[in-house]
Design a protein around this motif. Structure first.
Motif, short mmCIF file in Angstrom:
data_model
loop_
_atom_site.label_atom_id
_atom_site.label_comp_id
_atom_site.label_asym_id
_atom_site.label_seq_id
_atom_site.Cartn_x
_atom_site.Cartn_y
_atom_site.Cartn_z
N ALA A 1 46.69 42.50 46.47
CA ALA A 1 47.96 42.69 45.76
C ALA A 1 47.85 42.22 44.32
O ALA A 1 48.31 42.89 43.39
CB ALA A 1 49.07 41.94 46.49
N LYS A 2 47.22 41.06 44.12
CA LYS A 2 47.05 40.53 42.76
C LYS A 2 46.12 41.44 41.95
O LYS A 2 46.36 41.71 40.78
CB LYS A 2 46.50 39.10 42.81
N SER A 3 45.05 41.92 42.60
CA SER A 3 44.10 42.82 41.94
C SER A 3 44.79 44.09 41.45
O SER A 3 44.61 44.52 40.31
CB SER A 3 42.96 43.18 42.90
N ALA A 4 45.60 44.69 42.32
CA ALA A 4 46.31 45.91 41.95
C ALA A 4 47.29 45.65 40.81
O ALA A 4 47.37 46.43 39.85
CB ALA A 4 47.05 46.48 43.16
N GLN A 5 48.01 44.54 40.89
CA GLN A 5 48.99 44.21 39.85
C GLN A 5 48.31 44.02 38.49
O GLN A 5 48.73 44.59 37.49
CB GLN A 5 49.76 42.95 40.26
N ILE A 6 47.23 43.27 38.46
CA ILE A 6 46.53 43.03 37.20
C ILE A 6 45.91 44.32 36.68
O ILE A 6 46.01 44.64 35.49
CB ILE A 6 45.48 41.91 37.36
N GLY A 7 45.28 45.08 37.57
CA GLY A 7 44.68 46.35 37.15
C GLY A 7 45.70 47.33 36.63
O GLY A 7 45.48 47.99 35.60
N ASN A 8 46.83 47.46 37.32
CA ASN A 8 47.84 48.45 36.94
C ASN A 8 48.67 48.03 35.75
O ASN A 8 49.06 48.87 34.94
CB ASN A 8 48.77 48.74 38.13
N GLU A 9 48.97 46.74 35.64
CA GLU A 9 49.90 46.28 34.61
C GLU A 9 49.24 45.67 33.38
O GLU A 9 49.80 45.75 32.29
CB GLU A 9 50.88 45.27 35.21
N GLU A 10 48.07 45.07 33.54
CA GLU A 10 47.46 44.35 32.43
C GLU A 10 46.18 45.00 31.89
O GLU A 10 45.82 44.77 30.75
CB GLU A 10 47.13 42.91 32.84
N MET A 11 45.50 45.79 32.73
CA MET A 11 44.19 46.32 32.33
C MET A 11 44.04 47.81 32.64
O MET A 11 42.93 48.28 32.83
CB MET A 11 43.08 45.53 33.03
N SER A 12 45.15 48.53 32.67
CA SER A 12 45.09 49.93 33.11
C SER A 12 44.20 50.82 32.25
O SER A 12 43.72 51.85 32.72
CB SER A 12 46.50 50.52 33.18
N ASP A 13 43.95 50.42 31.03
CA ASP A 13 43.09 51.20 30.14
C ASP A 13 41.61 50.84 30.30
O ASP A 13 40.75 51.49 29.72
CB ASP A 13 43.51 51.02 28.69
N ARG A 14 41.31 49.81 31.15
CA ARG A 14 39.93 49.34 31.28
C ARG A 14 39.39 49.32 32.71
O ARG A 14 38.19 49.34 32.92
CB ARG A 14 39.81 47.93 30.70
N VAL A 15 40.30 49.25 33.70
CA VAL A 15 39.88 49.11 35.10
C VAL A 15 40.82 49.91 35.99
O VAL A 15 42.04 49.88 35.79
CB VAL A 15 39.93 47.62 35.54
N ARG A 16 40.24 50.61 36.96
CA ARG A 16 41.05 51.37 37.92
C ARG A 16 40.42 51.22 39.31
O ARG A 16 39.29 51.65 39.54
CB ARG A 16 41.10 52.83 37.51
N TRP A 17 41.16 50.61 40.23
CA TRP A 17 40.70 50.41 41.59
C TRP A 17 40.86 51.71 42.36
O TRP A 17 41.94 52.29 42.40
CB TRP A 17 41.51 49.30 42.24
N ILE A 18 39.78 52.20 42.96
CA ILE A 18 39.80 53.45 43.70
C ILE A 18 39.96 53.19 45.19
O ILE A 18 40.86 53.74 45.83
CB ILE A 18 38.52 54.28 43.45
N ARG A 19 39.08 52.40 45.78
CA ARG A 19 39.15 52.07 47.21
C ARG A 19 38.23 50.91 47.50
O ARG A 19 37.38 50.57 46.70
CB ARG A 19 38.79 53.26 48.09
N SER A 20 38.40 50.34 48.69
CA SER A 20 37.52 49.26 49.15
C SER A 20 37.18 49.47 50.61
O SER A 20 38.01 49.93 51.40
CB SER A 20 38.20 47.89 48.99
#
Length: 99
Positions: free
Chosen positions: A23-42
């Motif tokens: 949940a924290k990973s998705a929040q940081i990726g989507n809200e703080e680093m969306s131009d640098r990191v995108r989680w696809i799957r795990s």
């Protein structure tokens, strides 16, 4: 962005810990680093030591973005590999719904 596989061995003691980190990973990726990191799957694995590990598929600008994202989340992020190509023999199986 480049596609990467990130290995996070024995990073969590339980699935509950993993869910919180996810949940924290998705929040940081989507809200703080969306131009640098995108989680696809795990892919979640049971490690030999009884802990939970993952193999994560991410798109990222570069290795520094992967490291920074992991640092912000508070999870391992040093073992990663750029994907050279993808070979799909079959799509991921879909779990049967409980009846």
């Amino acid at each position: 962005m480049q596609l990467y596989v990130i290995r996070r061995p024995s990073a969590w003691a339980s699935l509950t810990e993993l869910e919180k980190a996810g949940a924290k990973s998705a929040q940081i990726g989507n809200e703080e680093m969306s131009d640098r990191v995108r989680w696809i799957r795990s892919y979640v694995v049971n490690e030999p030591d009884g802990r939970i590990g993952t193999f994560c598929i991410y798109e990222a600008k570069d290795g520094a973005a992967i490291r920074e994202h992991a640092r912000r989340v508070g999870m391992p992020g040093e073992e990663f590999y750029p994907v050279a190509t993808t070979v799909v023999v079959r799509p991921d199986p879909v779990p049967a719904e409980a009846v």
